[in-house]
Design an enzyme around this catalytic site. Sequence first.
Site, PDB file in Angstrom:
ATOM      1  N   SER A  12      -2.378   1.820  10.949  1.00  0.00           N
ATOM      2  CA  SER A  12      -2.427   2.784   9.859  1.00  0.00           C
ATOM      3  C   SER A  12      -1.944   4.156  10.302  1.00  0.00           C
ATOM      4  O   SER A  12      -1.949   4.483  11.489  1.00  0.00           O
ATOM      5  CB  SER A  12      -3.860   2.905   9.322  1.00  0.00           C
ATOM      6  OG  SER A  12      -4.306   1.685   8.782  1.00  0.00           O
ATOM      7  N   THR A  43       0.858  -1.182   0.000  1.00  0.00           N
ATOM      8  CA  THR A  43       0.000   0.000   0.000  1.00  0.00           C
ATOM      9  C   THR A  43       0.894   1.232   0.000  1.00  0.00           C
ATOM     10  O   THR A  43       2.114   1.136  -0.025  1.00  0.00           O
ATOM     11  CB  THR A  43      -0.914   0.027   1.241  1.00  0.00           C
ATOM     12  OG1 THR A  43      -0.133   0.371   2.398  1.00  0.00           O
ATOM     13  CG2 THR A  43      -1.584  -1.321   1.467  1.00  0.00           C
ATOM     14  N   CYS A  44       0.265   2.410   0.068  1.00  0.00           N
ATOM     15  CA  CYS A  44       1.063   3.629   0.064  1.00  0.00           C
ATOM     16  C   CYS A  44       1.907   3.759   1.325  1.00  0.00           C
ATOM     17  O   CYS A  44       2.883   4.507   1.352  1.00  0.00           O
ATOM     18  CB  CYS A  44       0.164   4.855  -0.083  1.00  0.00           C
ATOM     19  SG  CYS A  44      -1.094   5.015   1.196  1.00  0.00           S
ATOM     20  N   GLN A  91      -7.533  -3.447   1.027  1.00  0.00           N
ATOM     21  CA  GLN A  91      -6.217  -3.673   0.423  1.00  0.00           C
ATOM     22  C   GLN A  91      -5.631  -5.008   0.867  1.00  0.00           C
ATOM     23  O   GLN A  91      -4.972  -5.699   0.089  1.00  0.00           O
ATOM     24  CB  GLN A  91      -5.285  -2.512   0.785  1.00  0.00           C
ATOM     25  CG  GLN A  91      -5.693  -1.202   0.123  1.00  0.00           C
ATOM     26  CD  GLN A  91      -4.985   0.002   0.719  1.00  0.00           C
ATOM     27  OE1 GLN A  91      -4.679   0.048   1.914  1.00  0.00           O
ATOM     28  NE2 GLN A  91      -4.732   1.006  -0.108  1.00  0.00           N
ATOM     29  N   HIS A 126       0.376  -8.822  14.103  1.00  0.00           N
ATOM     30  CA  HIS A 126       0.664  -7.649  13.265  1.00  0.00           C
ATOM     31  C   HIS A 126      -0.367  -7.525  12.142  1.00  0.00           C
ATOM     32  O   HIS A 126      -0.922  -6.434  11.919  1.00  0.00           O
ATOM     33  CB  HIS A 126       2.063  -7.750  12.673  1.00  0.00           C
ATOM     34  CG  HIS A 126       2.404  -6.602  11.770  1.00  0.00           C
ATOM     35  ND1 HIS A 126       2.923  -5.415  12.233  1.00  0.00           N
ATOM     36  CD2 HIS A 126       2.263  -6.450  10.417  1.00  0.00           C
ATOM     37  CE1 HIS A 126       3.090  -4.577  11.219  1.00  0.00           C
ATOM     38  NE2 HIS A 126       2.701  -5.188  10.105  1.00  0.00           N
ATOM     39  N   GLY A 150      -6.882  12.514 -10.156  1.00  0.00           N
ATOM     40  CA  GLY A 150      -6.951  11.084  -9.874  1.00  0.00           C
ATOM     41  C   GLY A 150      -8.379  10.694  -9.573  1.00  0.00           C
ATOM     42  O   GLY A 150      -8.984  11.223  -8.641  1.00  0.00           O
ATOM     43  N   ALA A 151      -8.930   9.762 -10.349  1.00  0.00           N
ATOM     44  CA  ALA A 151     -10.338   9.384 -10.200  1.00  0.00           C
ATOM     45  C   ALA A 151     -10.502   8.011  -9.560  1.00  0.00           C
ATOM     46  O   ALA A 151     -11.565   7.414  -9.644  1.00  0.00           O
ATOM     47  CB  ALA A 151     -11.022   9.404 -11.564  1.00  0.00           C
ATOM     48  N   MET A 203      -9.065   6.672  -3.824  1.00  0.00           N
ATOM     49  CA  MET A 203      -8.544   7.733  -2.965  1.00  0.00           C
ATOM     50  C   MET A 203      -9.066   9.090  -3.402  1.00  0.00           C
ATOM     51  O   MET A 203      -9.487   9.912  -2.586  1.00  0.00           O
ATOM     52  CB  MET A 203      -7.017   7.728  -2.986  1.00  0.00           C
ATOM     53  CG  MET A 203      -6.412   6.774  -1.988  1.00  0.00           C
ATOM     54  SD  MET A 203      -6.667   7.353  -0.310  1.00  0.00           S
ATOM     55  CE  MET A 203      -5.011   7.355   0.281  1.00  0.00           C
TER      56      MET A 203
END
Length: 444
Positions: free
Chosen positions: A109, A49-50, A120, A99, A189-190, A193
């Site tokens: 997060s 993920t980011c 995700q 974890h 960005g569509a 997010m």
Amino acid sequence: MHLLLVGISHKTAPVELRERLDFHARGLSDAVRQVTERGSAREAVVVSTCNRAELYAACEDAGATRDALMQFICEFHGVPAGQLAPHVYTSDDLETARHLFRVAAGLDSMVMGEPQILGQVKQAHTVAAQARTAGPILNRLFHSSFAVGKRVRSETGLGSGAVSIGYAAVSLARKIFGDLGGRSVLVIGAGEMGKLTARHMTAQGVRDITIISRTMATAARTAEAIGGARAAGWNHLDAALAAADIVMTATGAASPILTAGHVDRVMRRRRNRPLFIIDIAMPRDVDARAGEIEQVFLYNIDDLQATVRENLARRASEVARAEAIVGEEVAKFGAWLRARGAVPTVVALRERFEAIRRAELERLDFKLSPLPPEARARVDEITHLIVEKLLLTPTEQLKVLNDDETIAAYSEALNRLFGLSDAPSADPRPAESRRVAPFRRSNS
């Protein structure tokens, strides 16, 4: 079999390194296949993920597999081991389960309780399942994590309200501008997010929202889903940048879509009117040097940490409840994992008893042959029930043992007492003579 985790996250690594370890850029399927093809990991799932890049594995030798996974990450992404090692965390067995459960619950997060991470994690497991790299252990682990995420969201207030990365970005914009009602917002960005961010903006009273995507149809669908927003094509990007007060970037581009030179040209059109850019993409959408341009105020994901801390303080009591749920589910998973360690012995014990039962029935076949079929079926059923009752207590006791050493000791004792390791060849007769005449089970 051991569980193993090797990863980095926003807690251990800067955004620059996290960008370099983005597995989506080269494909999760390719990554998990390469991990298992190397041989040290029997099963593998990659969560990317980011804010994190994590490899989960089921393996025989945790130490060797840990080294192999570290080497794989370095080679796959072209990152020197010396640059990676200081930022990596690892865990084994139930700590790995704990974890992952905390990740799925939103407890690990950047924005505590954010709901996107569970989806995700599910996607990561789906990719591994399709690639056939998730076996019985990781399948159980990840499905258990889904249950944890669901429980935390339904039984606590951790996920209530807007707690996504997008909302943290909106909170930052509110701190800068106060009332957002009269501001012009551009969302580049569509994807999910971008959509979430735009919705949060709408909830804050913003009425002038423009959605831009490389595909006009995608931007139009997102604008329609949000309601009140308008879509624009990629060729209108400069004009939209020149008109906006706030720019949110959330694309999936592999490299920056806004370079410092690009932003500089836009600022000249704006006559140096302040431009606030919040880059919530990973990898980053905006060249960091753009933030050095006068009247440009650039923030990225790591700049949202202050919002995260505030969010954590407000949800302290909910965190405790969520952690308790994680603890309960770790205990359940641990019990399953330990019971699984006893399964081979249980299966072997049952097979040995069943082999003896059927061998004796075959030996007595000449005495049973005069009996009618119903009576023979009853004999088969009764002997089967006797075996089941004899095995019930030892089977249950073996499955509820709570530590690996005791399970190993009991398993070894049973193997020695009943010669389970010799079970396949225990009967010296040829296979043909060991065949047992079928005994029908009575329905009465």
